[in-house]
Design a protein around this motif. Structure first.
Motif, short mmCIF file in Angstrom:
data_model
loop_
_atom_site.label_atom_id
_atom_site.label_comp_id
_atom_site.label_asym_id
_atom_site.label_seq_id
_atom_site.Cartn_x
_atom_site.Cartn_y
_atom_site.Cartn_z
N MET A 146 26.91 27.09 32.78
CA MET A 146 27.64 27.38 34.02
C MET A 146 27.30 28.76 34.60
SD MET A 146 28.89 24.57 34.47
CE MET A 146 29.42 25.10 36.08
N PRO A 147 27.23 29.82 33.80
CA PRO A 147 26.78 31.10 34.37
C PRO A 147 25.37 31.03 34.94
CG PRO A 147 27.83 31.46 32.24
CD PRO A 147 27.68 29.99 32.39
N VAL A 148 24.48 30.33 34.28
CA VAL A 148 23.11 30.18 34.76
C VAL A 148 23.09 29.41 36.07
CG1 VAL A 148 20.91 29.01 34.31
CG2 VAL A 148 21.96 30.41 32.53
N ALA A 149 23.89 28.34 36.13
CA ALA A 149 23.97 27.55 37.36
C ALA A 149 24.50 28.39 38.52
CB ALA A 149 24.87 26.32 37.14
N GLY A 150 25.49 29.24 38.24
CA GLY A 150 26.03 30.10 39.27
C GLY A 150 25.01 31.09 39.80
N LEU A 151 24.21 31.65 38.89
CA LEU A 151 23.18 32.61 39.29
C LEU A 151 22.08 31.92 40.10
CD1 LEU A 151 22.03 35.48 39.16
CD2 LEU A 151 20.91 34.84 37.00
N ALA A 152 21.69 30.71 39.67
CA ALA A 152 20.66 29.96 40.40
C ALA A 152 21.15 29.58 41.80
CB ALA A 152 20.28 28.71 39.61
N ILE A 169 21.17 30.18 47.73
CA ILE A 169 21.86 30.31 49.02
C ILE A 169 21.48 31.62 49.72
CG2 ILE A 169 23.78 28.89 48.25
CD1 ILE A 169 25.46 31.37 47.88
N THR A 170 21.04 32.62 48.94
CA THR A 170 20.56 33.85 49.56
C THR A 170 19.30 33.58 50.38
OG1 THR A 170 21.47 35.19 47.75
CG2 THR A 170 19.79 36.21 49.13
N GLN A 192 25.86 36.40 58.38
CA GLN A 192 24.74 37.12 57.78
C GLN A 192 24.97 38.63 57.83
OE1 GLN A 192 20.73 35.78 58.81
NE2 GLN A 192 21.60 34.04 59.90
N LEU A 193 25.54 39.11 58.93
CA LEU A 193 25.78 40.54 59.08
C LEU A 193 26.83 41.03 58.09
CD1 LEU A 193 25.04 43.03 60.72
CD2 LEU A 193 26.88 42.45 62.33
N ARG A 194 27.89 40.27 57.91
CA ARG A 194 28.93 40.66 56.95
C ARG A 194 28.38 40.71 55.53
NH1 ARG A 194 34.41 37.34 57.94
NH2 ARG A 194 35.07 38.80 56.31
N TYR A 195 27.56 39.74 55.18
CA TYR A 195 26.95 39.71 53.86
C TYR A 195 26.03 40.92 53.67
CZ TYR A 195 23.75 38.39 50.12
OH TYR A 195 22.98 38.39 48.98
#
Length: 507
Positions: A346-352, A357-358, A370-373
């Motif tokens: 699950m941590p690996v899936a979250g990082l991937a 999405i980035t 995009q600006l807020r991010y």
């Protein structure tokens, strides 16, 4: 001041002026080169301006006079040449652009009712086989209770029998039933002849016989000799998006043709007969399923196609050892083969997912998101504000529907949390897991079929398919609906006989 000094000043001034002008000319040159569509219009306009200017000025020598005389005598010819060059350049530019890829239709395999296996029946068969002790059967029962699976999922015929048949012939029979069932349905829905298909891609991670599954299809449907066929194996549950990506690349090269993508998984080849907890989990989650997708680059198919491909973004985290080893097929201490799921999954899936999405965000998100991010990311990077978390963009502003790989209840919960989705957005994933289980790479298509069966798909809706797989990979496909997709009992939708009962409260 001498005459020589005056000449030096003039020369130096001219040199400085040239140094100022050259960067501007260089900028204009590079801008035109990088924007050929603009230059196609500027060049003919410049030629016309030159001709008009030549008419108005007095020739200074014999050569200019002859040139003007020729231009006056052949004015129509010059205009036609300019027009031809403009049209030729415009045509060349258009031909160099990627052609649109249309999803004409797809078909999800629905197994016969005699292959249904309720959770109770699944455990009863496990007890009868004698592979597991009562304590291990109770452990599997607890997994099924919280798995999110319902009592109408399907397992292969061999897994209903005692003793079970794990032979190559049995595995081939299981996979051929899924593949042929999906393709027969697809051909009947689209009225496309098998001989018209130019590209074939099959993905199945665990079962890779000789001849390959793609060769099995070529032989069964007598596809043409020039077919471009590919067989993808060992790439996990996200391979369906990888196969679509490969098809898209091939359709850019081979014009005016169809591509078929077949996504499936062999269940009995992944069955584990041992007692290692990390391997028993996969037994409880995976079920029979498969899909066949018809893609086209033919312009005339735009009118009947359901969707058009917008983006594909693939993320591979295999360079990290934890990500690489979190899902592996290996032997346990007793030498029994199975698929092991690590606690770091699950941590690996979250990082991937975050990495994926980035990359995808700039293509689909509104500028405000995009600006807020970007602002929060830069503040965290340079000012180290512990209380300020990096802003997670609201993807609900970009997409109308989400098809999240139904890998398990925990996977869907994590996606819902990380992307801040509502229960309605993850409903297709939860209901697919409940009705069909984890069908590996084909699960995102059962989810799309659910949305259609509910009558929620309308023209210009954007769909985000998210698939996770071993390696570790996170892949995204973005589609746009080209029409209102109305639910129809004649559409061979796998949800036709039960959609009225859904959604249900999953475990």
């Amino acid at each position: 001041m001498s005459q020589d000094d005056t000449e030096n000043i003039v020369v130096r001034t001219d040199t400085e002026e040239n140094q100022r002008v050259i960067p501007y000319l260089s900028f204009i040159y590079h801008y035109l080169i990088n924007n050929p569509l603009i230059s196609l219009f500027i060049v003919p306009v410049g030629v016309v301006i030159f001709i008009e200017a030549a008419r108005r000025i007095n020739p200074v020598d014999m050569y200019n006079q002859l040139l003007l005389q020729y231009v006056h005598q052949n004015n129509l010819v010059c205009v036609m040449v300019c027009l031809f060059l403009m049209l030729f350049g415009f045509g060349t530019y258009c031909m160099s652009q990627p052609c649109p890829i249309y999803l004409v239709d797809y078909a999800c395999y629905k197994p016969p009712s005699n292959l249904k296996a309720s959770c109770e029946k699944f455990l009863e068969t496990a007890r009868r086989l004698g592979y597991h002790s009562e304590s291990w059967c109770n452990f599997m029962g607890k997994i099924l209770e919280v798995s999110g699976l319902g009592d109408e999922t399907y397992v292969p015929q061999s897994m209903h029998e005692v003793p079970q048949d794990f032979s190559m012939a049995s595995a081939r029979d299981e996979t051929e039933q899924v593949i042929f069932g999906s393709l027969d349905n697809l051909f009947s829905k689209t009225f496309v002849k098998a001989q018209d298909v130019g590209i074939l891609i099959v993905n199945c991670s665990l079962f890779n016989p000789i001849p390959s599954l793609s060769a099995v299809i070529v032989n069964k449907y007598k596809l043409r000799d020039s077919i471009k066929s590919f067989n993808i194996g060992g790439m996990g549950c996200s391979t369906g998006v990888i196969a679509v990506d490969l098809a898209e690349k091939l359709l850019q090269v081979h014009r005016n043709t169809y591509a078929i993508v077949v996504s499936t998984e062999n269940i009995q080849q992944g069955a584990y007969l041992g007692t290692k907890k990390s391997m028993v989990i996969s037994n409880c989650l995976f079920r029979i399923g498969g899909t066949a997708i018809l893609l086209s680059n033919r312009y005339q198919d735009k009118q009947r196609a359901k969707y058009k491909l917008i983006h594909i973004v693939r993320t591979h985290c295999g360079s990290d050892d934890k990500a690489y080893k979190c899902v592996t097929r290996e032997e346990d201490e007793a030498g029994l083969l199975g698929v092991s799921l690590s606690k770091t999954l699950m941590p690996v899936a979250g990082l991937a997912l975050k990495t994926n999405i980035t990359t995808l965000g700039p293509f689909v998100l509104p500028v405000s998101e995009q600006l807020r991010y970007f602002i929060t990311m830069m503040v965290n990077k340079y000012f180290k504000c512990a209380n300020l978390k990096t802003y997670v963009p609201d993807f609900k502003l970009a997409f109308d529907h989400f098809c999240i790989h139904a890998g398990g209840k925990a996977v869907i919960d994590e996606m819902e949390k990380n992307l801040k989705l509502s229960s309605l957005h993850v409903e297709p994933s939860r209901m697919t897991l409940h009705r069909f289980g984890n069908t590996s790479s084909s699960s995102i298509w059962y989810e799309l079929a659910y949305i259609e069966a509910k009558g929620r798909m309308h023209k210009n809706h954007l769909i985000w398919q998210i698939a996770l797989g071993s390696g570790f990979k996170c892949n995204s496909a973005v589609w746009i609906a080209l029409k209102n997709v109305k639910p129809s009992s004649n559409d061979n939708n796998p949800w036709d006989d039960c959609i009225d009962r859904y959604p249900v409260e999953s475990k």
